[in-house]
Design an enzyme around this catalytic site. Sequence first.
Site, PDB file in Angstrom:
ATOM      1  N   LYS A   1       0.260   4.397  12.243  1.00 52.53           N
ATOM      2  CA  LYS A   1       0.256   3.215  13.120  1.00 52.53           C
ATOM      3  C   LYS A   1      -1.084   2.502  13.003  1.00 52.53           C
ATOM      4  O   LYS A   1      -1.151   1.268  12.928  1.00 52.53           O
ATOM      5  CB  LYS A   1       0.558   3.632  14.573  1.00 52.53           C
ATOM      6  CG  LYS A   1       2.036   3.972  14.749  1.00 52.53           C
ATOM      7  CD  LYS A   1       2.369   4.694  16.032  1.00 52.53           C
ATOM      8  CE  LYS A   1       3.842   5.125  15.978  1.00 52.53           C
ATOM      9  NZ  LYS A   1       4.283   5.932  17.108  1.00 52.53           N
TER      10      LYS A   1
ATOM     11  N   GLN B   1       1.837   8.241  22.330  1.00 50.12           N
ATOM     12  CA  GLN B   1       2.627   8.978  21.348  1.00 50.12           C
ATOM     13  C   GLN B   1       3.405  10.117  22.032  1.00 50.12           C
ATOM     14  O   GLN B   1       2.824  10.930  22.739  1.00 50.12           O
ATOM     15  CB  GLN B   1       1.688   9.543  20.260  1.00 50.12           C
ATOM     16  CG  GLN B   1       2.412  10.220  19.112  1.00 50.12           C
ATOM     17  CD  GLN B   1       3.296   9.260  18.314  1.00 50.12           C
ATOM     18  OE1 GLN B   1       2.901   8.145  17.996  1.00 50.12           O
ATOM     19  NE2 GLN B   1       4.503   9.695  17.990  1.00 50.12           N
TER      20      GLN B   1
ATOM     21  N   ASP C   1       6.312  -0.188  22.642  1.00 47.71           N
ATOM     22  CA  ASP C   1       7.340   0.762  22.198  1.00 47.71           C
ATOM     23  C   ASP C   1       8.719   0.392  22.763  1.00 47.71           C
ATOM     24  O   ASP C   1       9.739   0.875  22.283  1.00 47.71           O
ATOM     25  CB  ASP C   1       6.978   2.180  22.691  1.00 47.71           C
ATOM     26  CG  ASP C   1       6.571   3.106  21.548  1.00 47.71           C
ATOM     27  OD1 ASP C   1       6.864   2.778  20.391  1.00 47.71           O
ATOM     28  OD2 ASP C   1       5.953   4.149  21.841  1.00 47.71           O
TER      29      ASP C   1
END
Length: 279
Positions: free
Chosen positions: A52, A96, A119
Amino acid sequence: MALLIDGKEISKQIKDELKQKAADLKSKGVEVTLAVIQVGDDPASSVYVRNKKKGCEYIGIGSLSYELSGETTQEELLALIGELNRRKDVNGILVQLPLPGHIDEDTVIRAIDPAKDVDGFHPQSVGALCIGQPGFVSCTPAGIIQLLKRSGIEIEGKECVILGRSNIVGKPMSLLMLRENATVTIAHSRTKNLREVTGRADILIAAVGKPKMITRDYVKEGAVVIDVGINRDENNKLCGDVDFEDVEPVCSAITPVPGGVGPMTIAMLLNNCIESAGF
Ligand code: NAP
């Protein structure tokens, strides 16, 4: 021979478009920054986090990295999220997953400001998707829509069967396919006559997490097959939910694993970061 849907190539196209958008924003004085939080040192999570950050570098946006110890308390994590929510120079916040067992994932996801929820996991983002309002869309399903569209595959009016009903893949995928005017069926572990159900699909999307479960007897001749699974086979080799060798000869288009859906997830995360800056 089936069309091989090349996620590496399509994700590169998207990232190159985003690079241009990031440069345009910069020229207007707008800087974009993604904050990535990892709790603990799960090796798979570390690889995802690294990729990422590399993606941010590639398109020319900033990234802030918070690598917290596995002992971090939920209160400490929530305090950091609160601080990042308030910071004007941070556009996107990503925590995460999975988190260590002593931290409640739902509480953490809900703590992220929906305007920074790149997200697309916050209940407000999911609700907005459900009722057709603007909001961040979960990256893997959004990437699949791009794979289909950019491969010239028509979605409208098609029978789409989604195998799997998780909050991060199956459910948002079904809403996106509905938004594209497909006729959608969601199948899961309690579905009866599964082969009969999947056999109706013009577009079959497999997100079950079972190595090579989908063989040709699940697939209608000429169907488009999208394989979301990331699994290890008996030789510890990376494989999808679809038995590629068996299914490829009977379908019209298929995604490989690796190199299909996987690379699209980061591309769409970067897309959400650019959107979060109000492009
Ligand atoms: P998940 O939360 O474990 O959900 C799996 C779903 O499959 C569940 O809805 C389950 O049904 C259903 N299922 C399991 N066994 C089944 C069977 N034998 N027949 C029919 N349905 C069955 O998994 P997920 O998070 O959605 O992930 C699915 C796969 O995609 C995994 O391999 C994961 O690693 C991969 N993935 C890839 C990406 C990417 O970027 N490419 C992103 C996310 C996930 P029930 O609900 O009834 O239990």
